[in-house]
Design an enzyme around this catalytic site. Structure first.
Site, PDB file in Angstrom:
ATOM      1  CE1 TYR A  72       0.361   2.003   4.174  1.00  0.00           C
ATOM      2  CE2 TYR A  72       0.705  -0.339   4.605  1.00  0.00           C
ATOM      3  CZ  TYR A  72       0.824   0.989   4.997  1.00  0.00           C
ATOM      4  OH  TYR A  72       1.397   1.303   6.206  1.00  0.00           O
ATOM      5  CB  CYS A  73       1.744   3.878  -1.641  1.00  0.00           C
ATOM      6  SG  CYS A  73       0.799   3.778  -3.175  1.00  0.00           S
ATOM      7  CB  THR A  74      -0.166   8.423  -0.409  1.00  0.00           C
ATOM      8  OG1 THR A  74       0.957   8.477   0.470  1.00  0.00           O
ATOM      9  CG2 THR A  74      -1.139   9.533  -0.039  1.00  0.00           C
ATOM     10  CB  ILE A 102      -3.754   5.772   2.752  1.00  0.00           C
ATOM     11  CG1 ILE A 102      -2.597   4.832   3.074  1.00  0.00           C
ATOM     12  CG2 ILE A 102      -4.368   6.324   4.035  1.00  0.00           C
ATOM     13  CD1 ILE A 102      -1.351   5.534   3.581  1.00  0.00           C
TER      14      ILE A 102
END
Length: 345
Positions: free
Chosen positions: A198-200, A227
């Protein structure tokens, strides 16, 4: 046609934005898709977005587009209609900011880059078209509850520090291009497990999932929309929120609160704090975490040397070059020895 770049000073643009009551929405989107002529695409975007009053940062490359923007609410439908005029952007998911005061960006920058996410990969066999399986928020929550699942944070350490998912593995590195091979090595013994990246907003973890597939991993997943989209779905569907703390963002807001917890500490006194500041000594401008008490004591600076230098009369600074020197040994601050100047973006 006006010159396709901003000609007004950053200070004046910030003042204009602060005084402008226009309602705005902060959004982000990306798309990996071949772009035959990035320069032509860049100019078209700049021309139309300037007309619509859009502010923000866009990177265009042969591999696609990556955008973080502030769009006037009144022009939002016109903005979406324009995106739909490009077949590969038609109906694209727009990640909405979780917290938004409308003051995230004060200038429009559209730049052509070699890649929309620098990865350091030069193997022609690598492709971002073969990626891991997308996960929605509920699917993410369910899969992360299983013991044979590993969650990997594909953001920088200063992002991870103030907020991350429960039990997420940090890949401590300075750049995404360093992270990719490090992540593959860290996860080598977990190849049989479910790997969730996952990342932003999804752009880094999507490419990271493709890289793991390229390296022979098979059970690879990534959080769709990152996110930002996870939070939207959690709130809309009243799901359990597994993200703790704040989400770091690369605009004037610096961060947006997702969970109520404060999970990081002031780099100067060690008290709980998740407020990033740039050192008030403009010759340093270090990004670091500082509580309100230390902000008052150090006048927004990262150390005594910076505070003293900031307060020197200009004539005493003339002909001298600032340096922290040998005594600057605060381990937490030194770990963050980088320049992060949002104004330059």
């Amino acid at each position: 046609m006006s010159e396709l770049r901003n000609l007004i000073s950053q200070a004046e643009l910030k003042e204009r934005l602060a005084a402008d009551p226009t309602p705005r929405q902060t959004i982000s989107f990306y798309k990996y898709h071949p772009v035959a002529d990035p320069k032509e695409f860049r100019d078209a975007l700049y021309t139309q977005f300037e007309k619509l009053g859009v502010l923000g940062r866009i990177y265009v490359a042969n591999e696609g587009i990556n955008a973080q923007l502030s769009v006037p609410t009144a022009n939002f439908e016109a903005f979406k209609t324009y995106l739909d005029s490009f077949e590969f952007l038609r109906g694209i998911r727009l990640n909405m900011a979780a917290e938004d005061d409308g003051k995230s960006f004060w200038v429009l920058n559209v730049k052509v880059r070699p890649k929309i996410v620098a990865d350091g990969i030069d193997d022609p066999e690598f492709s971002v078209e073969r990626v891991g399986q997308y996960l929605k928020a509920q699917e993410f929550n369910e899969l992360t509850s299983q013991p044979d699942t590993v969650v990997v944070d594909m953001r920088n350490y200063y992002e991870y520090e103030i907020g991350h998912f429960e039990g997420a593995l940090e890949v401590p590195s300075d750049t995404f291009r360093q992270q990719l091979p490090m992540a593959a090595e860290l996860l080598d013994e977990d190849k049989d497990k479910n790997i969730i990246m996952y990342c932003t907003g999804g752009i880094r973890c999507e490419k990271a999932s493709a890289y793991l597939m390229y390296r022979g991993f098979e059970k690879v997943y990534h959080l769709e929309g990152g996110i930002l989209e996870y939070v939207r779905q959690v709130r809309e569907q009243n799901l359990e929120n597994k993200f703790k703390g704040k989400n770091f963002v690369f605009d004037g807001r610096r961060s947006e609160r997702i969970g109520d917890e404060i999970i990081s500490h002031c780099h100067q006194c060690g008290e709980l704090s998740d407020t990033h500041r740039n050192c008030a000594n403009t010759d340093c401008h270090l990004l670091f975490l500082q509580c309100d008490k230390c902000m008052a004591e150090f006048e927004g600076c990262c150390c005594v040397e910076c505070r003293d230098w900031k307060n020197l009369p200009a004539e005493e600074k003339e002909g001298r070059v600032f340096s922290h020197g040998e005594e600057f040994s605060h381990s937490q601050v030194r770990r963050h020895a980088r320049f992060f100047d949002i104004k330059s973006e």
